[in-house]
Design an enzyme around this catalytic site. Structure first.
Site, PDB file in Angstrom:
ATOM      1  CB  CYS A  82      -0.864   0.118   1.273  1.00  0.00           C
ATOM      2  SG  CYS A  82      -2.014  -1.067   1.276  1.00  0.00           S
ATOM      3  NE  ARG A  95       4.771   1.886   0.236  1.00  0.00           N
ATOM      4  CZ  ARG A  95       5.756   1.936   0.850  1.00  0.00           C
ATOM      5  NH1 ARG A  95       7.025   2.050   0.435  1.00  0.00           N
ATOM      6  NH2 ARG A  95       5.624   1.105   2.128  1.00  0.00           N
ATOM      7  CD1 TRP A 151       0.105  -6.532  -3.200  1.00  0.00           C
ATOM      8  CD2 TRP A 151      -0.103  -7.263  -0.734  1.00  0.00           C
ATOM      9  NE1 TRP A 151       0.232  -7.730  -2.917  1.00  0.00           N
ATOM     10  CE2 TRP A 151       0.356  -7.946  -1.604  1.00  0.00           C
ATOM     11  CE3 TRP A 151      -0.745  -7.265   0.416  1.00  0.00           C
ATOM     12  CZ2 TRP A 151       0.179  -9.318  -1.077  1.00  0.00           C
ATOM     13  CZ3 TRP A 151      -0.499  -8.362   1.123  1.00  0.00           C
ATOM     14  CH2 TRP A 151       0.077  -9.311   0.427  1.00  0.00           C
ATOM     15  CG  ASN A 207       1.010   0.344   4.498  1.00  0.00           C
ATOM     16  OD1 ASN A 207       0.794  -1.092   4.198  1.00  0.00           O
ATOM     17  ND2 ASN A 207       2.235   0.741   4.574  1.00  0.00           N
ATOM     18  N   GLY A 208      -1.036  -1.577   6.336  1.00  0.00           N
ATOM     19  CA  GLY A 208      -0.770  -2.718   7.499  1.00  0.00           C
ATOM     20  C   GLY A 208      -2.142  -3.329   7.941  1.00  0.00           C
ATOM     21  CD  GLU A 227      17.470 -12.634  -7.340  1.00  0.00           C
ATOM     22  OE1 GLU A 227      16.922 -13.047  -6.402  1.00  0.00           O
ATOM     23  OE2 GLU A 227      17.186 -11.597  -7.831  1.00  0.00           O
ATOM     24  CE  LYS A 251      14.129 -10.605  -9.846  1.00  0.00           C
ATOM     25  NZ  LYS A 251      14.863 -10.506  -8.259  1.00  0.00           N
ATOM     26  CD  GLU A 257       9.886 -10.845  -8.021  1.00  0.00           C
ATOM     27  OE1 GLU A 257       9.682 -10.267  -7.160  1.00  0.00           O
ATOM     28  OE2 GLU A 257      11.252 -11.064  -8.296  1.00  0.00           O
ATOM     29  CG  HIS A 314      21.135 -36.349  -3.203  1.00  0.00           C
ATOM     30  ND1 HIS A 314      21.633 -37.238  -2.662  1.00  0.00           N
ATOM     31  CD2 HIS A 314      22.087 -35.426  -3.398  1.00  0.00           C
ATOM     32  CE1 HIS A 314      22.969 -37.364  -2.675  1.00  0.00           C
ATOM     33  NE2 HIS A 314      23.394 -36.054  -2.865  1.00  0.00           N
ATOM     34  CE  LYS A 335      11.499  -2.488  -5.234  1.00  0.00           C
ATOM     35  NZ  LYS A 335      12.437  -3.498  -5.657  1.00  0.00           N
TER      36      LYS A 335
END
Ligand code: M6R
Length: 619
Positions: A2, A30, A78, A105-106, A488, A492, A495, A511, A614
């Site tokens: 948010c 955000r 968000w 926000n939260g 990573e 990427k 995502e 394995h 983000k």
């Protein structure tokens, strides 16, 4: 998660809506499930909100203009409580008369109990959000106190959880009141106008002067004043600072996406993170840490806590720190560290790594480490953010603002800062470790140029990515510091391209995961340089042969001059030779470019991938 913006100008100033919409555009990274604004207009507060991206709200306002105003708040969401619908979008009104509007926000953890109580008192709710509960609590306190700041102080005493709240009330035009607990909020200081934002990007187009707020504080802004009090009502001084980047740094600057721009900025991000941290003779100076050398010499264990990409930077750091200092180093996902029973004492150095400095999981891990008596250092890219404030010391990365949700330049800057910290610890230990540190520093200074060389060679990687646009699964293998690089690379791709991708330690393949290999399965292999100890290079070359024998299509990232990989590679992607521990700064770049190009070929929004935000400010 948010984004929040608030603005107050002089009564004759009619730009508030424009300022807030511009701030929302900069904060959209955000969260982009919905967007909304509230503007004060005479004796009523007008709220406009739309699900989906900010463009939907903009189109709505263009079609039905809002009145000009000097006071406005805005929100980009968000979703947590309640789906991404128009009704759940913020702002929310409070009270029976709806003369107050709130953005948030939260998460308000006791929202259910409060809602039950409010319903019994006759409150009417139109959304499923916890925010609307806060709006009603605040409205009730306003009715009791007749003052928005006093009402906010009374309201936050009843709320549990983590939150930033901004509120406006029609009875107090020219006033925006904010509160923060474990969630970000900064003040922008203007001339005859003041601003509030989740981060400085909210107002960077108007002022670079900012005021940092602490936890559990309420701030009241008018066009000419900013006053801050603790949740106990006592006045406090915020810390004023100058933002060292400008609005241009937060634009795409001619690139098709922020991610493309940020990948290209990586040589600078690494160079700027190294800048000013060595004397002419090469000795590292990290005075900014403000931790005594004795305290650092007394460290017997390092624990790195972080999430996502930042945790992979931490994994690279583990290899480096243990090798250079011989101090045991663990890396743990911050959300796991917090909720087990870690062995930490006052000789443990807990290093948090976070681009935003607001990741709630990481923040909670830092607080927990503090409670356990550890020394805490944060590696962070965002001045004025919460995690550095809650740490004993901070080592800032200087990557500049990272806007794309997928982290790229911040990752390289984080690895660089981790190296600096490890080398500094080695230097403090003296003897051969200090000599090693000096030698590595010399090589580290060459890395920006080598990263640029990798970037200049990316045409073939782009072609491969476009060719693979329909691929359904990609595997990534690495060993030693190449293992976090493989993780990573997979993150990427998941995502931003929504492709199933897995990263494995190459030695682990036999394995179990080797069963995934079938004819045509694309596999990236990050090959350690031939100089890597323990014959790791030869072992990874064997791993490539093993998967190729089973039909894998092998995409090999290898050093210039490494001819041993050629017979077993369908593609060889070359990076300049470097010493093994520094290689991640180079080998990850082709994987970033691959993900970007493939997602672009699929027509996806690479900067704002679905379901993500983000800055993850909820646990
Ligand atoms: O702001 P932080 O560095 O604390 O963020 C941590 C992760 O949320 C972040 O790295 C995330 O994994 C990125 N989206 C990865 O590209």
């Amino acid at each position: 998660m948010c984004g929040i913006v608030g603005y107050v100008g002089a009564a004759s100033d009619e730009t508030a809506l424009g300022v807030v919409m511009e701030g929302l555009a900069r904060l959209e990274y955000r969260g982009y499930d919905s967007a909304g604004v509230a503007v004060l207009d005479g004796d009523h507060v007008e709220v406009r909100k739309r699900s989906g991206k900010l463009a939907n709200l903009r189109a709505d306002i263009d079609a039905r203009p809002l009145p000009p105003t000097a006071t406005a708040i805005g929100h980009t969401r968000w979703a947590t409580h309640g789906g991404p619908t128009d009704t759940n979008a913020h702002p929310h009104r409070g009270g029976a008369d709806g003369r107050l509007a709130v953005i948030h926000n939260g998460i308000i953890e006791n929202f259910h109990a409060l809602k039950t109580e409010l319903l019994a008192q006759g409150a009417v709710f139109s959304s499923e959000t916890d925010t609307e509960v806060a709006a009603h609590v605040l409205a009730a306190e306003y009715d009791r106190t007749g003052d928005l700041t006093a009402a906010m102080l009374a309201a936050v005493a009843r709320l549990q959880g983590a939150f930033t709240l901004l509120a406006v009330h029609v009875d107090q035009p020219g006033v925006v009141v904010g509160a923060r607990r474990n969630s970000p909020l900064v003040v922008g200081l203007g001339e005859g106008a003041n601003y509030l934002g989740s981060d400085v990007a909210a107002f960077i187009g108007h002022t670079r002067e900012a005021l940092e707020l602490g936890q559990d504080q309420v701030v009241t802004i008018t066009p000419t004043s900013v006053s801050v009090v603790g949740f106990d009502g006592r006045p406090v001084e915020g810390r004023r600072y100058h933002v060292d980047w400008d609005a241009a740094a937060a634009t795409k600057g001619g690139y098709p996406s922020f991610m493309a721009k940020e990948i290209d900025e990586q040589p600078h991000a690494v160079a700027d993170t190294l800048l000013g941290r060595t004397k002419e003779d090469g000795e590292l100076v990290l005075d900014e840490l403000r931790v005594s050398e004795d305290a650092l010499r007394a460290v017997t264990k390092v624990v790195i806590v972080a999430c996502g990409t930042a945790s992979y930077a931490g994994m690279v750091a583990k290899y480096a720190i243990e090798h250079w200092t011989r101090i045991p180093c663990e890396v743990e996902l911050a959300h796991e560290f917090r909720y087990r029973d870690p062995v930490v004492d006052r000789h443990t150095l807990v290093v948090s790594v976070s681009q935003s400095g607001e990741t709630m999981d990481t923040l909670m891990a830092v607080k927990h480490a503090h409670e356990l008596g550890a020394l805490t250092i944060s590696i962070c890219n965002t001045h004025g953010s919460t995690i550095p404030r809650e740490s004993d010391a901070v080592l800032y990365t200087h990557a500049g603002p990272e806007v794309a949700v997928a982290s790229t330049k911040a990752f390289l800057a984080q690895i660089t800062a981790c190296y600096l910290l490890g080398l500094y610890l080695a230097q403090l230990r003296g003897g051969t470790q200090a000599d090693t540190a000096a030698a590595v520093m010399r090589e580290l200074r060459e890395m920006p140029e080598k990263i640029q060389t990798v970037l200049d060679r990316m045409e073939r990687v782009r072609e491969i990515a476009r060719f693979m646009a329909d691929t359904r699964s990609v595997l990534f293998l690495g060993r030693h510091v190449g293992f976090p690089v493989a993780l990573e690379g997979a993150l990427k791709l998941k995502e931003i391209a929504y492709i199933h991708a897995e990263g494995f330690a190459a030695g682990e393949l036999k394995h179990g995961p080797i069963a995934l290999i079938e004819p045509g399965q694309p596999v990236f292999i990050v090959v350690p340089g031939p100089a890597t100890p323990h014959e790791l290079h030869a072992k990874v070359v064997s791993n490539i042969q093993e998967i190729r024998a089973r039909g894998a299509r092998t995409l090999v990232i290898a050093e210039d001059g490494d001819e041993a990989v050629v017979p077993f590679a369908d593609e060889v992607i070359r990076v300049p030779a470097t010493s093994p521990l520094l290689a991640p700064l180079l080998t990850v770049v082709p994987l970033q470019v691959f993900a970007l190009e493939l997602a672009t070929a699929k027509g996806l929004d690479v900067d704002q991938p679905r379901n993500l935000a983000k800055s993850v400010t909820v646990e």
